[in-house]
Design a protein around this motif. Structure first.
Motif, PDB file in Angstrom:
ATOM      1  N   LEU A 178       0.811  -1.211   0.000  1.00  0.00           N
ATOM      2  CA  LEU A 178       0.000   0.000   0.000  1.00  0.00           C
ATOM      3  C   LEU A 178       0.850   1.268   0.000  1.00  0.00           C
ATOM      4  N   GLN A 179       2.180   1.104  -0.060  1.00  0.00           N
ATOM      5  CA  GLN A 179       3.089   2.250   0.052  1.00  0.00           C
ATOM      6  C   GLN A 179       4.231   2.122  -0.944  1.00  0.00           C
ATOM      7  N   ASP A 180       4.913   3.227  -1.180  1.00  0.00           N
ATOM      8  CA  ASP A 180       6.153   3.187  -1.951  1.00  0.00           C
ATOM      9  C   ASP A 180       7.240   2.547  -1.087  1.00  0.00           C
ATOM     10  N   GLY A 181       8.201   1.914  -1.745  1.00  0.00           N
ATOM     11  CA  GLY A 181       9.346   1.392  -1.020  1.00  0.00           C
ATOM     12  C   GLY A 181       9.303  -0.102  -0.794  1.00  0.00           C
ATOM     13  N   ILE A 182      10.248  -0.573   0.012  1.00  0.00           N
ATOM     14  CA  ILE A 182      10.481  -2.002   0.214  1.00  0.00           C
ATOM     15  C   ILE A 182      10.379  -2.362   1.689  1.00  0.00           C
ATOM     16  N   CYS A 183       9.973  -3.597   1.953  1.00  0.00           N
ATOM     17  CA  CYS A 183       9.920  -4.127   3.321  1.00  0.00           C
ATOM     18  C   CYS A 183      11.080  -5.088   3.524  1.00  0.00           C
ATOM     19  N   ILE A 184      11.799  -4.937   4.622  1.00  0.00           N
ATOM     20  CA  ILE A 184      12.877  -5.872   4.980  1.00  0.00           C
ATOM     21  C   ILE A 184      12.324  -6.867   5.991  1.00  0.00           C
ATOM     22  N   VAL A 185      12.447  -8.151   5.659  1.00  0.00           N
ATOM     23  CA  VAL A 185      11.949  -9.218   6.535  1.00  0.00           C
ATOM     24  C   VAL A 185      13.122 -10.062   7.000  1.00  0.00           C
ATOM     25  N   VAL A 186      13.305 -10.172   8.312  1.00  0.00           N
ATOM     26  CA  VAL A 186      14.343 -11.033   8.880  1.00  0.00           C
ATOM     27  C   VAL A 186      13.674 -12.312   9.371  1.00  0.00           C
ATOM     28  N   SER A 187      14.199 -13.441   8.925  1.00  0.00           N
ATOM     29  CA  SER A 187      13.601 -14.736   9.263  1.00  0.00           C
ATOM     30  C   SER A 187      14.707 -15.734   9.584  1.00  0.00           C
ATOM     31  N   PRO A 188      14.476 -16.680  10.506  1.00  0.00           N
ATOM     32  CA  PRO A 188      15.548 -17.550  10.970  1.00  0.00           C
ATOM     33  C   PRO A 188      15.845 -18.759  10.095  1.00  0.00           C
ATOM     34  N   LEU A 189      14.880 -19.216   9.308  1.00  0.00           N
ATOM     35  CA  LEU A 189      15.066 -20.444   8.549  1.00  0.00           C
ATOM     36  C   LEU A 189      15.106 -20.167   7.050  1.00  0.00           C
ATOM     37  N   ILE A 190      16.115 -20.727   6.393  1.00  0.00           N
ATOM     38  CA  ILE A 190      16.266 -20.540   4.953  1.00  0.00           C
ATOM     39  C   ILE A 190      15.043 -21.089   4.218  1.00  0.00           C
ATOM     40  N   ALA A 191      14.575 -22.271   4.646  1.00  0.00           N
ATOM     41  CA  ALA A 191      13.411 -22.888   3.992  1.00  0.00           C
ATOM     42  C   ALA A 191      12.192 -21.984   4.106  1.00  0.00           C
TER      43      ALA A 191
END
Length: 633
Positions: free
Chosen positions: A56-69
C-alpha cells in the motif's frame, strides 16, 4: 502514499473477504508508522500482517527470518502472486549479492528477505541505507530473547535495523512468547510506543492429548491408520525418522521421512508428494513444517517428549489449519522421561567445564596468555577430545557456548557428519572381503561399532574407527572411498576439520567469568522448560488446552471437552460407561479378546475403553485368562 484499502489487497491477492483475528488492526497501526509486537497463534496469519502494508506504500519491506526454507517458501509464494521479492541467504556469490542489493535499491522490489547473519555484513548495511524502506518485519521474534526457547545470538543483530532506519516502523511477530520473552523482544529491538496485540493462542479445533503406551509403535500405527488426511510424526533423531517411516510403510500406511541429512532435491520430492497427498504421513525431525502451509493436517504426533512447551505448541499447531477437527498427541511411556533429561539436560556443560575446554583449546594451539585474538586454526575435533579425554557431547556444547558469546567463531561445517550405508548384500560383502584382505580390519571395526549400517544411513566417527582399527584416520577415509567406488557402501564424507577463530585475547577464567552468570541462567531456563513439559504430560486432572494456554498467560479458559483429560472426566459424568461396558461384554460373549483387539473393534478413545475394562474387572464381570485375554466370568 496509500493507493488502495487493505481489504482490496487482501481480496485481490489472497482471495479473502475479511481479515482474521487482529490482522486488520495491526495493518492499520503499521500504516500509521507505529511499532508493533504481534503475539499470534500458529496458523493465525502472521505473514499477512507484514505483507499487506508494503503493498500500500512506496518502497520495500525488509523481513528477517531464521530459517532458509521459510524464507524461500514465502518468497516463492509472493512471486506466484506477482509480487517482486528477493531472498538474500547464504551460499550466494558476492557479485550476485551485489546485483540483488542493487535490485532492492533501484528495481522496484517490495520485499527483501534475509537471515540475521546477513545483517553483520557492512555491504548489506550500506545498501540498506540507500533503500527506501517502508517497514521492518522480524519474524519468529522470540529468537532474539536470551530467555526464549530458541535463542539465536545472531538475532541480536536485528537491533541494527533500528539504528540504520530510526524512522521506519518495526513489527516483531511470534507464536510462542511468555511475558518475559515479550519484554525482552521490545527491549532488544528498541521498539518504542509499541502497540502490543495478543490474539488468544486457543486452537479450539485441536484435541490435545497425551497417550501412554508401552508399545508405542503399535499405538502410532493405530493413530496413523485411523487418520483420513495428512499427518506429521515428530521424532528427535534422523535414524528414528527412517525407522518409523519404514515401520509405517510395512504396516500399510503411506509414509516418508524428512531430516537435514537428505539432499535438497530429495527434500523437494518428498515434500511435494506429501503436499500433494501422495504420501499420507511425514515422519520428521522438528524443523519440518516451519512456513509450510498445508491446511489439512489432521494429526500431529510427538513420538518423543519435546524439550519445551513452546516448541510443542508451535509444532502441534500445524494441525487443523483449515479449521477442521484435528488431533495433537504426545505418545509416551515412563522411559521417555529419562531420555528427555539425558538429551537436553545432562549434556549442558557448567562454567567449570567451559573454562576447562577453553583452557585446553588454548593450550592445544599454544596460544599465549594475552594473545590469540583473530587467529584461525583447523583441527580435528575428535582428536582434540581424545587428547584430553573430554566428553565429546559436553565439549561440543561448550564450544557452541563459546561461539555464542563471541569468544571463538566456529565454521558451520562443524555440524556436518560423515555417513555410510552398506548397500551390498551380506554375501557380496563377504566375497569382497575375501578378495580384498587389506580392508578387512576397518570394515569389521565399522560393523562391530555401528549396528544398522546395512539398513540405514549411519553417522560414523572416522577418528574412533581409526583408533579401534589401529590405523591412521587418513587410511580409514581411503578405504571408505574405495568401498564407495566399488559399490559396497554409500558414503558421504566430511574430511574438513573444524575451523576455529579466537576472537579475543586469551585470559583464561576471566574470559569465561564475563558471561558465566548468563550461562547459568540459560541452563536454568532449560531445566525449567523440561520441568514444565513433564508437568504438562503428568497432569491428568486439568484440561490439556487450559494447561497450555495458562503457560502463555491466558487464564479463565473453559475446558476444551475433547482432550484426553476432558474425555475421561466426561466418562464419569455421562452414560458412556454403560454403553461401552455393554459393547465389551457383547464382544467377549462371542470370544475371548485381548485389549488390542477390543480397542481396534470399538469407535472410542483407547483411554475410555481401558477405563471400562478396568471397571468390569473390579465388578468381577470379566477376568483375564492364561492367554492374557479377557473373558466373561
Amino acid at each position: 502514499m496509500i493507493v488502495k484499502e487493505p481489504k482490496e489487497i487482501l481480496r485481490a491477492l489472497w482471495g479473502f473477504e475479511e481479515f482474521k483475528g487482529s490482522q486488520e488492526s495491526i495493518i492499520n497501526v503499521l500504516l500509521e508508522k507505529q511499532d508493533v509486537l504481534a503475539l499470534m497463534p500458529t496458523g493465525g496469519g502472521k505473514s499477512v500482517c507484514f505483507q499487506v502494508p508494503p503493498l500500500l506504500q512506496d518502497g520495500i519491506c525488509i523481513v528477517v527470518s531464521p530459517l532458509i526454507a521459510l524464507i524461500h517458501n514465502q518468497v516463492d509464494r509472493l512471486r506466484q502472486l506477482g509480487i517482486k521479492a528477493i531472498a538474500l541467504t547464504g551460499g550466494i556469490p558476492f557479485d550476485e549479492v551485489m546485483d540483488l542489493l542493487d535490485n532492492c535499491c533501484f528495481g522496484n522490489y517490495k520485499f527483501l528477505y534475509l537471515s540475521p547473519e546477513r545483517l553483520k555484513q557492512e555491504i548489506v548495511q550500506e545498501r540498506i541505507l540507500q533503500m527506501k524502506v517502508n517497514l521492518i518485519a522480524i519474524d519468529e521474534a522470540h529468537c532474539i530473547s536470551q530467555w526464549g526457547h530458541d535463542f539465536r545470538p545472531a538475532y541480536l543483530e536485528c537491533s541494527l535495523l533500528r539504528e540504520l532506519l530510526p524512522g521506519v516502523p518495526i513489527i516483531a511477530l511470534t507464536a510462542t512468547a511468555t511475558k518475559s520473552v515479550a519484554k525482552d523482544i521490545i527491549e532488544n529491538l528498541k521498539l518504542h510506543n509499541t502497540y502490543i496485540i495478543k490474539d488468544s493462542y486457543s486452537r479450539d479445533n485441536i484435541a490435545f492429548s497425551v497417550y501412554w503406551a508401552e508399545d508405542k509403535r503399535y499405538r502410532l500405527k493405530q493413530l496413523c491408520n485411523s487418520t483420513t488426511n495428512s499427518a506429521i510424526v515428530y521424532v528427535t533423531t534422523r535414524r528414528s525418522a527412517q525407522e518409523l517411516s519404514e515401520f509405517l510403510r510395512q504396516n500399510g500406511c503411506p509414509s516418508s521421512y524428512f531430516h537435514g541429512g537428505i539432499s535438497k532435491e530429495e527434500k523437494k520430492t518428498r515434500l511435494d508428494r506429501w503436499l500433494g497427498n501422495q504420501t499420507k504421513v511425514m515422519v520428521a525431525t522438528n524443523a519440518f513444517g516451519m512456513g509450510i502451509d498445508k491446511p489439512d493436517v489432521e494429526l500431529v504426533v510427538h513420538y518423543q517428549i519435546p524439550d519445551c512447551i513452546e516448541n510443542y505448541f508451535q509444532e502441534a499447531g500445524r494441525a487443523g489449519r483449515n479449521g477442521q477437527d484435528a488431533k495433537a498427541v504426545i505418545l509416551t511411556n515412563k522411559t521417555d522421561e529419562n531420555q528427555l533429561r539425558n538429551q537436553f539436560l545432562n549434556v549442558l556443560p557448567d562454567t567449570a567445564y567451559i573454562k576447562k575446554v577453553y583452557n585446553k583449546l588454548s593450550n592445544y594451539f599454544q596460544v599465549a596468555y594475552g594473545e590469540g585474538n583473530d587467529t584461525s586454526f583447523q583441527f580435528n575435533f575428535n582428536a582434540f577430545c581424545d587428547a584430553y579425554q573430554l566428553n565429546s557431547i559436553l565439549t561440543f556444547n561448550a564450544l557452541r557456548i563459546l561461539d555464542q558469546n563471541s569468544v571463538i567463531a566456529l565454521e558451520e561445517s562443524f555440524t556436518q557428519k560423515t555417513t555410510i550405508q552398506v548397500v551390498a548384500g551380506k554375501q557380496t560383502l563377504f566375497d569382497y572381503l575375501e578378495k580384498n584382505r587389506e580392508v578387512v580390519i576397518v570394515v569389521q571395526t565399522l560393523l562391530r561399532t555401528y549396528g544398522g549400517v546395512f539398513d540405514f544411513e549411519t553417522k560414523i566417527d572416522t577418528f574412533l574407527i581409526g583408533k579401534k582399527a589401529a590405523c591412521p584416520e587418513s587410511k580409514v577415509f581411503q578405504i571408505l572411498k574405495r568401498l564407495h567406488k566399488d559399490g559396497i557402501i554409500e558414503f558421504q564424507a566430511n574430511e574438513s576439520d573444524l575451523s576455529l577463530t579466537f576472537l579475543v585475547p586469551r585470559e583464561d577464567d576471566i574470559t569465561i567469568n564475563r558471561f558465566a552468570k548468563d550461562v547459568r541462567a540459560r541452563h536454568k531456563i532449560k531445566e525449567d522448560n523440561v520441568a514444565h513439559i513433564l508437568a504438562y504430560i503428568n497432569n491428568d486432572k486439568i484440561c490439556r488446552a487450559r494447561q497450555l494456554l495458562s503457560h502463555f498467560g491466558e487464564e479463565n479458559v473453559k475446558n476444551c471437552g475433547k482432550c484426553d483429560v476432558c474425555v475421561i472426566n466426561n466418562f464419569s459424568q455421562k452414560d458412556i460407561k454403560g454403553v461401552i461396558s455393554h459393547q465389551i461384554l457383547k464382544s467377549l460373549g462371542l470370544k475371548s479378546r485381548d485389549s488390542r483387539s477390543l480397542i481396534a473393534s470399538m469407535d472410542y478413545e483407547e483411554n475410555i475403553i481401558l477405563l471400562a475394562i478396568q471397571s468390569l474387572l473390579e465388578e468381577r464381570l470379566i477376568r483375564i485368562n492364561t492367554k492374557n485375554e479377557y473373558e466373561i466370568i
